[in-house]
Design a protein around this motif. Structure first.
Motif, PDB file in Angstrom:
ATOM      1  N   ILE A  41      67.909  34.262   3.080  1.00 15.94           N
ATOM      2  CA  ILE A  41      66.772  33.503   2.774  1.00 15.94           C
ATOM      3  C   ILE A  41      67.308  32.251   1.962  1.00 15.94           C
ATOM      4  CG2 ILE A  41      64.862  33.780   0.905  1.00 15.94           C
ATOM      5  CD1 ILE A  41      64.859  36.676   1.421  1.00 15.94           C
ATOM      6  N   SER A  42      68.419  32.247   1.406  1.00 15.20           N
ATOM      7  CA  SER A  42      68.693  30.750   0.580  1.00 15.20           C
ATOM      8  C   SER A  42      69.139  30.021   1.417  1.00 15.20           C
ATOM      9  CB  SER A  42      70.048  31.455  -0.355  1.00 15.20           C
ATOM     10  OG  SER A  42      71.100  31.292   0.516  1.00 15.20           O
ATOM     11  N   ALA A  43      69.652  30.302   2.689  1.00  6.86           N
ATOM     12  CA  ALA A  43      69.885  29.477   4.107  1.00  6.86           C
ATOM     13  C   ALA A  43      68.734  29.123   4.574  1.00  6.86           C
ATOM     14  CB  ALA A  43      71.140  29.845   4.777  1.00  6.86           C
ATOM     15  N   GLY A  44      67.667  29.562   4.344  1.00  6.28           N
ATOM     16  CA  GLY A  44      66.168  29.293   5.194  1.00  6.28           C
ATOM     17  C   GLY A  44      66.266  30.168   6.285  1.00  6.28           C
ATOM     18  N   LYS A  45      67.059  31.058   6.462  1.00  4.55           N
ATOM     19  CA  LYS A  45      67.007  31.774   7.800  1.00  4.55           C
ATOM     20  C   LYS A  45      66.273  33.072   7.499  1.00  4.55           C
ATOM     21  CE  LYS A  45      71.531  30.088   9.386  1.00  4.55           C
ATOM     22  NZ  LYS A  45      73.060  30.631   9.929  1.00  4.55           N
ATOM     23  N   HIS A  46      64.975  32.815   7.419  1.00  3.96           N
ATOM     24  CA  HIS A  46      63.951  34.135   7.210  1.00  3.96           C
ATOM     25  C   HIS A  46      63.988  35.209   8.222  1.00  3.96           C
ATOM     26  CE1 HIS A  46      63.328  31.400   4.059  1.00  3.96           C
ATOM     27  NE2 HIS A  46      62.465  30.741   4.444  1.00  3.96           N
ATOM     28  N   GLU A  47      63.892  34.799   9.418  1.00  2.00           N
ATOM     29  CA  GLU A  47      63.782  35.781  10.456  1.00  2.00           C
ATOM     30  C   GLU A  47      65.212  36.459  10.531  1.00  2.00           C
ATOM     31  OE1 GLU A  47      62.624  33.829  14.241  1.00  2.00           O
ATOM     32  OE2 GLU A  47      62.607  35.895  15.309  1.00  2.00           O
ATOM     33  N   GLU A  48      66.105  36.002  10.504  1.00  2.00           N
ATOM     34  CA  GLU A  48      67.280  36.646  10.383  1.00  2.00           C
ATOM     35  C   GLU A  48      67.407  37.651   9.337  1.00  2.00           C
ATOM     36  OE1 GLU A  48      67.294  33.444  10.884  1.00  2.00           O
ATOM     37  OE2 GLU A  48      68.270  32.947  12.466  1.00  2.00           O
ATOM     38  N   ALA A  49      66.979  37.129   8.103  1.00  2.00           N
ATOM     39  CA  ALA A  49      66.992  37.968   6.917  1.00  2.00           C
ATOM     40  C   ALA A  49      66.323  39.187   7.166  1.00  2.00           C
ATOM     41  CB  ALA A  49      66.408  37.288   5.598  1.00  2.00           C
ATOM     42  N   PHE A  50      64.839  39.056   7.728  1.00  2.00           N
ATOM     43  CA  PHE A  50      63.964  40.077   8.151  1.00  2.00           C
ATOM     44  C   PHE A  50      64.673  41.190   8.990  1.00  2.00           C
ATOM     45  CE2 PHE A  50      60.423  42.177  10.558  1.00  2.00           C
ATOM     46  CZ  PHE A  50      59.712  42.767   9.386  1.00  2.00           C
ATOM     47  N   LYS A  51      65.261  40.645   9.951  1.00  2.00           N
ATOM     48  CA  LYS A  51      66.138  41.226  10.967  1.00  2.00           C
ATOM     49  C   LYS A  51      67.079  42.288  10.293  1.00  2.00           C
ATOM     50  CE  LYS A  51      65.927  38.498  15.281  1.00  2.00           C
ATOM     51  NZ  LYS A  51      66.679  37.870  15.942  1.00  2.00           N
ATOM     52  N   LEU A  52      67.701  41.751   9.357  1.00  2.00           N
ATOM     53  CA  LEU A  52      69.056  42.494   8.620  1.00  2.00           C
ATOM     54  C   LEU A  52      68.298  43.675   7.870  1.00  2.00           C
ATOM     55  CD1 LEU A  52      71.878  42.183   8.167  1.00  2.00           C
ATOM     56  CD2 LEU A  52      71.348  40.867   6.082  1.00  2.00           C
ATOM     57  N   ILE A  53      67.194  43.356   7.249  1.00  2.00           N
ATOM     58  CA  ILE A  53      66.229  44.307   6.449  1.00  2.00           C
ATOM     59  C   ILE A  53      66.024  45.629   7.260  1.00  2.00           C
ATOM     60  CG2 ILE A  53      64.321  44.892   5.268  1.00  2.00           C
ATOM     61  CD1 ILE A  53      64.312  41.824   3.979  1.00  2.00           C
ATOM     62  N   MET A  54      65.513  45.036   8.394  1.00  2.00           N
ATOM     63  CA  MET A  54      64.999  46.140   9.479  1.00  2.00           C
ATOM     64  C   MET A  54      65.990  47.118   9.898  1.00  2.00           C
ATOM     65  SD  MET A  54      61.908  45.887   9.194  1.00  2.00           S
ATOM     66  CE  MET A  54      61.377  47.251  10.318  1.00  2.00           C
ATOM     67  N   GLU A  55      67.135  46.696   9.732  1.00  2.00           N
ATOM     68  CA  GLU A  55      68.260  47.479  10.204  1.00  2.00           C
ATOM     69  C   GLU A  55      68.339  48.736   9.530  1.00  2.00           C
ATOM     70  OE1 GLU A  55      72.264  45.440  10.546  1.00  2.00           O
ATOM     71  OE2 GLU A  55      71.229  44.034  11.868  1.00  2.00           O
ATOM     72  N   ARG A  56      68.028  48.696   8.025  1.00  2.00           N
ATOM     73  CA  ARG A  56      68.151  49.770   7.176  1.00  2.00           C
ATOM     74  C   ARG A  56      66.973  50.332   6.640  1.00  2.00           C
ATOM     75  NH1 ARG A  56      73.484  51.755   7.030  1.00  2.00           N
ATOM     76  NH2 ARG A  56      72.290  53.324   5.415  1.00  2.00           N
ATOM     77  N   VAL A  57      65.815  49.748   6.543  1.00  2.00           N
ATOM     78  CA  VAL A  57      64.487  50.083   6.122  1.00  2.00           C
ATOM     79  C   VAL A  57      63.243  49.783   6.920  1.00  2.00           C
ATOM     80  CG1 VAL A  57      65.437  50.253   3.640  1.00  2.00           C
ATOM     81  CG2 VAL A  57      64.189  48.328   4.189  1.00  2.00           C
TER      82      VAL A  57
END
Lengths: 1129, 141
Positions: free
Chosen positions: A315-331
């Protein structure tokens, strides 16, 4: 043979020039000796170690038929070998020799001549008595393994490696940093020639990297060394670099994706670097490594194992979509968690100790909302082939059930979810009030789950009163997951609980969340201290209650509700009455009117560990109330499942194997509140995902327990360490704002407002990157060579070598404690190594000498002897500081034209062209001020000093105190022993002096050998020195190692242990204590046996053996007793 | 007893640390009393309790055992065994009524020349204070 012969002893007393004879009356000693028993010849000579001296012995042995020799001279450390060889030359066994030290132990340490003479006599008598008992020993001959281990890849290690490799031998060069090059790689120019350090070093580095005989092991450390000269066995720990050495091309694309920012050690923290990095562009090997020190505290705090560090940084790097994907790997349900998660992660955040935790939960909310708004409700997964024959039934559409369903569905397993209630969502929908989590958001996130391929069937309970589990299997489901939650309210079982106006929290919350406006009246009492009590109380306020009081039987600290929830409730006007418990409800006409309570006090801790509440007799009192909501706990409605063959625990939860989440019935798994009792959404989701993995293994016929659930898991890094290492500003978090109390309690609208993008990104940047790498795995996506392996494990390499060269270098002195110099207090005070980087074309400023504000300094002070020649730090001279300081002066003047002031004690310039360089600097106009600096300060006394640092020193030549205002100060720090030098010393069996430098065998004549045979030292690890000296020493050490290799064989000490099988009773005590496992037990003979090849001759076994079956050759009891008698007579 | 008491002290020194320290004290020309008679052992763990007892019965007024500092043993942990053996020996001496304070264990690293000289000096003073060892073999046995 010699043993049976009558001992005939020759004794030789050395004058050692006058070193012995000036204190010891040699004549008297010779006279005394000649009268000792068994002594055939007693002589003295000026230098026994000289050829003539040795010849004397050899001739006497032959002439007088001597079979024992004693030399009384210096320490055996000096010349024991010399005289043993002389004996050997004359044809007697070298072990029939004994040395008496009358120089180091007598003449040099004794004041009185009479006493010294007496002491020398005692030592000679002891040696004579001892040597009579000596037995001939056969020195063992061992082969020399021609491979060499070099520890340390600086210029010394590299030089030694090249010398040996060029001679055709194999070198294992171990370096703990990712690249070889050492300190020299950081320097800009070398003195006095001013040639470019990199230009002369990098070709050598490349040669080392490409040499077929050099096995370069970077990012590795020696873990263990065993064996002896010629035959060392070495264990080398290869730290995981997470980059495959043979695939990485060094292109550097990976760096572009890395959102992590860490202080760059290579640049001494003058700039930052990413987690995936290369020390410097010319690194050898030219590959990247990932700095991963473990898992961040936030990540390991999450019950669902969610990588908070990763998505925060994305998120700090503005990569919101990537951040969301990373979240969805676990929850799943990130937007819901972003609102209603208790955020265990934030409690562990290192920022707790530095301003306040990173607002991880709010960031999750931000990114989930952002995704739904900008991308939609499409799960970020690649569609898998449907595995139609392996369908799964999930019971309960709450967080656990849907998580299990989602993670199975995205892998292609058809999943049907059966939900007893009207709508899916479980507790998310029915228990969490809308002011915390709006139901339309729950709808959205369920829609998202459905899009992954999950089918949800509502109004379908499973168990005795609905669909039976047998039926599910009959319908073709191959596995079942039970995520039925804990929806049954506990009751108090006190009078009046059936009155109208007495509510139970789960039922109450379900009613209001279903849209019913429950009428409560003005005065509401909530009983309980958990989160659901708080939810009920805050909901009651929103339903129009004027006075809401929570009644709790223990004290505030024991309340299980989360502190921030309690605070929010109080802010809204909820009152809390502790140490109070209802005993009866009283009513009029079937309606509640009063709650009768009793005061409580706290007793001893009960089985939950909390103090037991005890009612105070006679303290009953009544509180008028219109409604009461009981929030005293809930449990799973599991009774109907018992009849379907499931084991149910006493508390109503379903029994499962805690690892696999398998129930007592084959193919049926369970998780969430149903197995844990009431917990949190994130725990339920975590268990749902875990169950999905074990169901997958079950469906694929794998052994469930063959591998752990978390195959990739690392220890949590230490927060204190993180805070020590990182540079950061202590600042307040960007907390999400809340609607004002007066407004929010009027409706069920959300209390907390979202962070906007700008604040979210800013908040993400507060993250301290505790673990180093955040495992966002962006580098993987960018690496065309597929060289990145985030799951790389540490490896241990075992190699066999014949000799070891230690070249572990130094550590620059840390001047932080010398407060008078203002280091770290004033930004313009640099250490010399920092200045090397500042001055380096590849450094943070591209080689321009600039101050932190970008200005070019007009005056620069260089302070000599910082951490050298100083009683308070190190007493020794670091040898290189004067010269590099003058190099700096030249470069500063050349690059900036600034005036340079060198504050020195003495100028030390002994070296080829060094003094000439000093003269040149004087001619160039550098100001040399002789005097130790007392203070560097920003307290000014004149307009000229304004805005500058003032260096205060006594000019000892001019005889006055000078204040020199400057723009920049360089501290010429000394050299200190390398970090971990003590560990290396211990590994290879060498010693350190009081300053930590390794001790050479002889300071003059054996400068690269050590007390451990086959171990050599080179470079600054032996003491401070410049590059030419280091290189010479390295070549010397290489020559020593090569000489050993060329000999092919070497004699090793014959003084090992021996066990007499006639005496040994096989108790094996010696075997137990032997530190080298050199003793084996022979069960056939019932005795212990020494393996002489492994025995080091320490003698512990001999001292331990209860029947004295063990002897150490050359140090046996007889020998030591005779020596003892000799000194004591 | 016309002559003043000059104690006889035996020092068992490990070759790697304490003996090297003794050499260093010599090289550095540090003066210490001549009463200490040094016996070289490869490791302090070689010092059998019997050595200490024999030394005392043979006329030593004090016995020094010196080895590498804990954690620095050349033979990994021989010095820990030495510590136990010396502690045990002291117990035995105590029960025999042979003043355990006549036995001293000291850690002296290879670089600690000054410490060696210091220990030699202090221990000599200590034994001088204690007076002659009453338990010489001819008296005791």
């Amino acid at each position: 043979m010699a043993r049976r012969d009558e001992p005939r002893v020759g004794v030789y007393i050395c004058h050692c020039g006058i070193n012995i004879s000036y204190k010891v009356n040699i004549e008297e000693v010779v006279d005394f000796t000649s009268r000792l028993e068994r002594v055939v010849v007693a002589r003295d000579y000026k230098f026994m170690c000289s050829n003539i001296g040795q010849e004397l012995i050899i001739n006497d042995i032959k002439e007088h038929n001597l079979n024992r020799v004693v030399v009384a001279s210096c320490s055996p450390r000096m010349h024991e070998k010399t005289f043993r060889n002389a004996c050997k030359k004359a044809g007697i066994n070298p072990y029939l020799f004994q040395m008496a030290s009358i120089r180091e132990l007598v003449s040099w340490v004794t004041e009185d001549e009479r006493e010294a003479t007496q002491k020398a006599k005692d030592f000679v008598r002891a040696a004579v008595r001892r040597v009579i008992h000596h037995e001939p020993l056969q020195p063992r001959i061992v082969d020399i393994n021609p491979n060499v281990l070099i520890i340390g890849g600086g210029i010394a290690g590299m030089q030694a490696a090249l010398e040996i490799a060029d001679a055709g031998r194999i070198v294992y060069l171990v370096e703990r940093e990712p690249s070889i090059g050492g300190h020299m790689a950081k320097f800009d120019k070398t003195f006095p020639t001013l040639d470019c350090s990199a230009c002369i070093l990098t070709p050598k580095m490349v040669s080392v990297g490409q040499h077929e005989n050099i096995k370069l092991l970077t990012y590795s450390e020696v873990e263990d060394v065993s064996g002896y000269i010629g035959n060392f066995e070495v264990k080398i720990r290869r730290k995981p670099s997470f980059v495959l050495e043979d695939k990485c091309t060094g292109c550097g694309e990976c760096v572009k994706g890395c959102p992590v920012s860490l202080p760059n050690d290579f640049e001494y923290g003058l700039m930052d670097r990413t987690a995936i990095y290369r020390s410097f562009p010319q690194a050898v090997p030219n590959i990247f490594v990932i700095d991963k020190e473990g898992f961040s505290p936030c990540r390991n705090a999450c019950p669902a194992g969610l990588n908070a560090h990763g998505y925060v940084k994305l998120i700090s790097a503005g990569k919101h979509e990537e951040a969301f994907k990373l979240i969805m790997e676990r929850v799943i349900f990130p937007a819901s968690l972003g609102r209603a998660c208790p955020a265990f992660c934030e409690r562990e955040c290192s920022r707790q100790l530095a301003g306040g935790p990173v607002q991880i939960r709010a960031l999750k909310r931000f990114v989930a909302d952002w995704y739904y708004e900008n991308v939609g409700l499409e799960p970020p997964v690649v569609a898998q082939e449907k595995k139609e024959d392996r369908s799964v039934a999930v019971v309960g559409a709450g967080p656990a059930g849907l998580a299990c369903a989602y993670y199975l569905a995205v892998q292609g397993y058809p999943v049907t979810v059966f939900e007893a209630l009207e709508k899916p969502g479980g507790m998310l929908r029915y228990a969490i009030p809308e002011y915390r989590l709006p139901n339309n958001l729950v709808d959205k996130e369920i829609e998202f789950v459905k899009k992954a391929g999950v089918e949800i069937v509502c109004n379908t309970p499973v168990g005795k009163d609905g669909k039976r589990i047998d039926e599910l299997f009959k319908e073709g489901y191959k596995a079942v997951f039970l995520g039925i939650g804990a929806h049954k309210d506990r009751t108090m079982g006190i009078p009046g609980e059936d009155l109208k106006g007495v509510h139970h929290s789960i039922t109450f919350l379900r009613r209001i969340n279903s849209g019913e406006r429950v009428v409560l009246g003005d005065k509401v009492i909530v009983v309980g201290g958990g989160n659901s009590a708080i939810d009920a109380a805050r909901a009651a306020l929103r339903l129009g209650a004027k006075d809401v009081t929570i009644v709790y039987r223990r004290s505030r600290v024991e309340m299980p509700a989360f502190p921030e929830e309690i605070e929010a409730a109080e802010a809204e006007g909820v009152k809390i009455q502790i140490l109070t418990n209802p005993v009866a409800f009283h009513g009029k006409d079937g309606n509640l009117s009063e709650v009768e309570c009793v005061r409580m006090e706290l007793g001893e801790p009960d089985e939950s560990g909390r103090p037991r509440p005890i009612p105070i007799e006679g303290s009953n009192f009544k509180i008028p109330a219109d409604s009461v909501i009981l929030a005293i706990g809930q449990y799973p409605d599991s009774a109907p499942l018992a009849e379907d063959g499931l084991e149910i625990n006493r508390d109503g939860t379903i029994w499962v194997d805690p690892e696999t989440l398998a129930t007592s019935r084959e193919g049926v798994f369970a998780g969430g509140d149903a197995t844990k009792g009431p917990s949190t959404i994130v725990e339920a989701i975590g268990l749902g995902r875990q169950a999905a993995e074990y169901i997958r293994r079950f469906l694929e016929g794998e052994d469930l327990k063959a591998r752990p659930y978390e195959e990739h898991w690392l220890e949590t890094v230490d927060r204190e360490e993180v805070l020590k290492k990182r540079r950061y500003e202590v600042n307040e978090p960007h907390r999400p704002s809340e609607r004002p109390v007066a407004e929010r309690i009027k409706d069920f609208g959300e209390v907390e407002l979202a962070l906007d993008e700008e604040r979210a990104v800013e908040e993400g940047r507060r993250c301290l990157d505790c673990a180093g790498c955040c495992e966002c795995r962006q580098c993987e996506l960018l690496c065309e060579a597929n060289a990145i392996d985030h799951f790389m494990k540490e490896e241990t390499l075992e190699v066999k070598v014949g000799s070891i060269i230690v070249a572990t270098g130094f550590k620059p002195f840390d001047p932080s404690n010398l407060v008078q110099y203002g280091y770290k207090r004033y930004p313009e005070v640099y250490t010399s190594v920092e200045f090397e980087r500042l001055n380096n074309a590849a450094g943070p400023t591209g080689g321009e000498i600039r101050m932190k504000d970008g200005r070019v300094p007009g005056r620069v002070a260089i302070i000599h002897c910082v951490g050298s020649r100083d009683e308070n730090t190190n007493r020794y001279c670091s040898r290189v500081c004067c010269m590099y300081s003058m190099k700096f002066a030249h470069l500063v003047r050349e690059k900036t034209g600034a005036e340079v002031y060198e504050f020195y004690i003495d100028i030390r310039s002994p070296g080829k062209m060094y003094e000439e360089f000093y003269n040149r600097l004087q001619e160039e106009g550098t100001h040399f001020v002789r005097g130790k600096v007392a203070d560097v300060t920003d307290v000014t006394q004149s307009p000229e000093e304004e805005g500058r640092l003032v260096v205060v020193a006594e000019d000892t030549l001019a005889g006055k105190v000078r204040r020199v205002p400057v723009d920049m100060v360089i501290l010429s720090v000394g050299l200190t022993a390398a970090e971990g030098a003590d560990k290396v010393a211990h590994l290879v069996g060498i010693s350190q002096d009081q300053d930590g430098w390794f001790i050479e065998l002889h300071p003059k004549l054996a400068p690269v050998s050590t007390a451990s045979d086959g171990v050599f030292i080179a470079g600054c690890c032996q003491g401070p020195k410049d590059i030419p000296d280091t290189v010479s020493q390295a070549a010397g050490a290489a020559a020593e190692a090569l000489s050993l290799i060329m000999r092919g064989q070497v004699e090793v000490e014959a003084a090992t242990s021996y066990i007499d099988p006639e005496i040994c009773v096989g108790c094996q005590q010696c075997k137990k204590i032997c530190m080298y496992s050199a003793i084996d037990y022979d069960p056939a003979r019932g005795v212990c046996v020494v393996n002489e090849a492994v025995c080091k001759g320490c003698g512990l076994c001999a001292a331990t053996c209860p029947n004295k079956a063990v002897t150490v050759k050359h140090f046996n009891n007889e020998e030591i007793f005779s020596e003892l008698e000799g000194v004591l007579l | 007893m016309s002559e003043p008491f000059e104690p006889k002290i035996v020092g068992f020194l490990c070759y790697w640390c304490s003996y090297t320290a003794a050499d260093l004290a010599g090289v550095s020309r540090m003066k210490y009393p001549p009463n200490l008679r040094v016996i070289r052992v490869m490791c302090s763990s070689r010092v059998d309790p019997v050595f200490i007892i024999k030394a005392l019965l043979d006329g030593a007024d004090g016995v020094l055992v010196a080895g590498c500092h804990p954690g620095d043993c050349h033979y990994q942990k021989g010095n820990y065994y030495a510590r136990r053996k010396v502690a045990l020996t002291k117990k035995i001496l105590e029960s025999l009524g042979l003043g355990p304070e006549r036995v001293k264990l000291s850690w002296i690293a290879a670089s600690e020349g000054p410490k060696f000289a210091q220990v030699a000096k202090e221990f000599t003073e200590e034994i001088r204070r204690l007076g002659p060892n009453p338990a010489r073999a001819e008296i005791f046995l």
